[in-house]
Write a protein that holds these residues in place. Sequence first.
Motif, PDB file in Angstrom:
ATOM      1  N   THR A  49       0.814  -1.220   0.000  1.00  0.00           N
ATOM      2  CA  THR A  49       0.000   0.000   0.000  1.00  0.00           C
ATOM      3  C   THR A  49       0.846   1.269   0.000  1.00  0.00           C
ATOM      4  N   TYR A  50       2.115   1.169  -0.401  1.00  0.00           N
ATOM      5  CA  TYR A  50       2.918   2.396  -0.427  1.00  0.00           C
ATOM      6  C   TYR A  50       3.780   2.506  -1.685  1.00  0.00           C
ATOM      7  N   GLU A  51       3.441   1.772  -2.735  1.00  0.00           N
ATOM      8  CA  GLU A  51       4.241   1.820  -3.954  1.00  0.00           C
ATOM      9  C   GLU A  51       3.988   3.110  -4.737  1.00  0.00           C
ATOM     10  N   SER A  52       5.053   3.667  -5.297  1.00  0.00           N
ATOM     11  CA  SER A  52       4.888   4.768  -6.249  1.00  0.00           C
ATOM     12  C   SER A  52       5.676   4.459  -7.511  1.00  0.00           C
ATOM     13  N   GLY A  53       5.556   3.204  -7.924  1.00  0.00           N
ATOM     14  CA  GLY A  53       6.318   2.678  -9.049  1.00  0.00           C
ATOM     15  C   GLY A  53       7.207   1.561  -8.537  1.00  0.00           C
ATOM     16  N   THR A  54       7.464   0.565  -9.367  1.00  0.00           N
ATOM     17  CA  THR A  54       8.283  -0.551  -8.909  1.00  0.00           C
ATOM     18  C   THR A  54       9.028  -1.192 -10.062  1.00  0.00           C
ATOM     19  N   SER A  55      10.280  -1.569  -9.798  1.00  0.00           N
ATOM     20  CA  SER A  55      11.075  -2.302 -10.790  1.00  0.00           C
ATOM     21  C   SER A  55      10.614  -3.746 -10.893  1.00  0.00           C
ATOM     22  N   LEU A  56       9.824  -4.216  -9.922  1.00  0.00           N
ATOM     23  CA  LEU A  56       9.417  -5.622  -9.895  1.00  0.00           C
ATOM     24  C   LEU A  56       8.595  -6.013 -11.117  1.00  0.00           C
ATOM     25  N   ILE A  57       7.813  -5.085 -11.652  1.00  0.00           N
ATOM     26  CA  ILE A  57       6.978  -5.429 -12.813  1.00  0.00           C
ATOM     27  C   ILE A  57       7.851  -5.737 -14.033  1.00  0.00           C
ATOM     28  N   PRO A  58       8.751  -4.832 -14.476  1.00  0.00           N
ATOM     29  CA  PRO A  58       9.609  -5.199 -15.615  1.00  0.00           C
ATOM     30  C   PRO A  58      10.564  -6.346 -15.297  1.00  0.00           C
ATOM     31  N   GLU A  59      11.054  -6.437 -14.052  1.00  0.00           N
ATOM     32  CA  GLU A  59      11.925  -7.566 -13.691  1.00  0.00           C
ATOM     33  C   GLU A  59      11.180  -8.886 -13.816  1.00  0.00           C
ATOM     34  N   ALA A  60       9.934  -8.912 -13.354  1.00  0.00           N
ATOM     35  CA  ALA A  60       9.137 -10.141 -13.444  1.00  0.00           C
ATOM     36  C   ALA A  60       8.921 -10.543 -14.897  1.00  0.00           C
ATOM     37  N   ILE A  61       8.497  -9.597 -15.713  1.00  0.00           N
ATOM     38  CA  ILE A  61       8.201  -9.920 -17.115  1.00  0.00           C
ATOM     39  C   ILE A  61       9.459 -10.391 -17.834  1.00  0.00           C
ATOM     40  N   ALA A  62      10.589  -9.707 -17.581  1.00  0.00           N
ATOM     41  CA  ALA A  62      11.854 -10.147 -18.184  1.00  0.00           C
ATOM     42  C   ALA A  62      12.252 -11.539 -17.703  1.00  0.00           C
ATOM     43  N   SER A  63      11.718 -11.962 -16.536  1.00  0.00           N
ATOM     44  CA  SER A  63      11.992 -13.280 -15.977  1.00  0.00           C
ATOM     45  C   SER A  63      10.963 -14.315 -16.405  1.00  0.00           C
ATOM     46  N   ARG A  64      10.053 -13.946 -17.337  1.00  0.00           N
ATOM     47  CA  ARG A  64       8.955 -14.825 -17.769  1.00  0.00           C
ATOM     48  C   ARG A  64       8.079 -15.208 -16.578  1.00  0.00           C
ATOM     49  N   THR A  65       7.923 -14.251 -15.665  1.00  0.00           N
ATOM     50  CA  THR A  65       7.071 -14.405 -14.488  1.00  0.00           C
ATOM     51  C   THR A  65       5.915 -13.421 -14.625  1.00  0.00           C
ATOM     52  N   VAL A  66       4.699 -13.882 -14.393  1.00  0.00           N
ATOM     53  CA  VAL A  66       3.528 -13.010 -14.552  1.00  0.00           C
ATOM     54  C   VAL A  66       3.333 -12.180 -13.282  1.00  0.00           C
ATOM     55  N   PRO A  67       3.339 -10.847 -13.384  1.00  0.00           N
ATOM     56  CA  PRO A  67       3.052 -10.009 -12.210  1.00  0.00           C
ATOM     57  C   PRO A  67       1.542  -9.811 -12.029  1.00  0.00           C
ATOM     58  N   ILE A  68       1.097  -9.856 -10.777  1.00  0.00           N
ATOM     59  CA  ILE A  68      -0.283  -9.463 -10.448  1.00  0.00           C
ATOM     60  C   ILE A  68      -0.178  -8.265  -9.522  1.00  0.00           C
ATOM     61  N   VAL A  69      -0.922  -7.194  -9.828  1.00  0.00           N
ATOM     62  CA  VAL A  69      -0.797  -5.965  -9.040  1.00  0.00           C
ATOM     63  C   VAL A  69      -2.168  -5.462  -8.604  1.00  0.00           C
ATOM     64  N   THR A  70      -2.209  -4.739  -7.484  1.00  0.00           N
ATOM     65  CA  THR A  70      -3.436  -4.050  -7.103  1.00  0.00           C
ATOM     66  C   THR A  70      -3.680  -2.894  -8.059  1.00  0.00           C
ATOM     67  N   ASN A  71      -4.924  -2.455  -8.143  1.00  0.00           N
ATOM     68  CA  ASN A  71      -5.259  -1.454  -9.163  1.00  0.00           C
ATOM     69  C   ASN A  71      -5.015  -0.029  -8.678  1.00  0.00           C
ATOM     70  N   GLN A  72      -3.853   0.193  -8.046  1.00  0.00           N
ATOM     71  CA  GLN A  72      -3.472   1.566  -7.746  1.00  0.00           C
ATOM     72  C   GLN A  72      -2.671   2.117  -8.917  1.00  0.00           C
ATOM     73  N   VAL A  73      -2.796   3.389  -9.124  1.00  0.00           N
ATOM     74  CA  VAL A  73      -2.356   3.997 -10.376  1.00  0.00           C
ATOM     75  C   VAL A  73      -0.878   3.759 -10.665  1.00  0.00           C
ATOM     76  N   SER A  74      -0.017   3.792  -9.633  1.00  0.00           N
ATOM     77  CA  SER A  74       1.417   3.677  -9.859  1.00  0.00           C
ATOM     78  C   SER A  74       1.827   2.290 -10.343  1.00  0.00           C
ATOM     79  N   LEU A  75       1.002   1.280 -10.076  1.00  0.00           N
ATOM     80  CA  LEU A  75       1.282  -0.082 -10.546  1.00  0.00           C
ATOM     81  C   LEU A  75       0.597  -0.356 -11.883  1.00  0.00           C
ATOM     82  N   VAL A  76      -0.662   0.031 -11.974  1.00  0.00           N
ATOM     83  CA  VAL A  76      -1.413  -0.223 -13.207  1.00  0.00           C
ATOM     84  C   VAL A  76      -0.795   0.527 -14.381  1.00  0.00           C
ATOM     85  N   GLU A  77      -0.219   1.695 -14.106  1.00  0.00           N
ATOM     86  CA  GLU A  77       0.436   2.477 -15.158  1.00  0.00           C
ATOM     87  C   GLU A  77       1.515   1.656 -15.870  1.00  0.00           C
TER      88      GLU A  77
END
Length: 359
Positions: free
Chosen positions: A246-274
């Motif tokens: 509940t305190y993310e304002s952007g995260t490297s985990l999303i591109p790191e996961a995708i580059a790792s062929r890992t599917v990210p699931i995120v809450t629908n807060q703007v900084s993640l959904v963006e």
Amino acid sequence: MIIIDAPLTNPASFASIGLSIYKYLKKLGFNVCYRPWTLTYSVNRDIEINTCRLVSRDDIYIRVSHIDSFNIIPQCKLKIGIGPIDIPFKDINYLRNCVLNTHYSFTFCKTYVDKLRSVLNVNNIYFMPLGFDPDYFNDFDKDKIKKMYGLHGRFVVGMVTRFDRRENPMVIISALGLAKVKYRLDLSNVSVVFISNDVLDLNYFEEVIKYLRSVNVHYRIYVGVKDFVEYSNLIKLLDVLVICSTYESGTSLIPEAIASRTVPIVTNQVSLVEYICDICGCINDIIIESTDSDELAKVGNTVVDAKSPNVFDLALKIYKLSNEDLRQEILSKCLNKVNEYSYENIVKKYLVPAIEKRL
């Protein structure tokens, strides 16, 4: 000289940003040195770290930290601050002065840039995405990594966490319990993996372990992860990475996961959904419905859009993503765009133009 002021302690945070910027500026031929906050362990990266302490007015200074620390950047030819706005702040004038102490302040969410410019009445805040180092996330065999960790053939769901309640690690366990009851997900073939460089709350850590045992799901907890190779391998180990703090304002985990062929699931807060929408398209199967978090009442003047995940929706998402064909279908939509989020490309696009204006 370009001075990078950043830590060397956490492969999932500021150290990853600082070292990646250092590495790719150096590869581009710039004269760069590192001014670390601390040297508590040997950094396992594919580069030599040239450290420095003294700063002159002719230097270019890049600080990687929270925005409210940019006021300590010394007088230099070019002052750049890079950091999130994911903490509550009460003194808007103080934060404004921190930003005005830089020529460029970069943060990690486009929507928050607009909010900050408006709230602080400044125009030197810019967007720069968080990314991944392609040297650590390319040319790997996911099955081989799973075999190395003894998890071959299992559906692996994980989270990167310091066992901070705001990161909601308990939610994964609750969602798996619900998926078992409601959708008949077979937990005998599921593994939960928590990846942590440190334990922030020992009591909460013990609560998580107790809860894992009560649900009777196989789990692995990797604590003290400070090695970049180990960290990247653990991200590759996962089939699904849940990001619901509940305190993310952007995260490297999303591109790191995708580059790792890992599917990210995120809450629908703007900084993640963006990030999800830009890289993959707005795919509902990987965006968790959320409820208004109690955190919203506690964050003061922060611009962060804090949300808590809806555990029932997360249970459904995890159940659906236990299907490998769906995971591959989602990844096929994400992989073409993710290379734009490599730090090599980020440095060229966002930092080099600012630096070259002052050289």
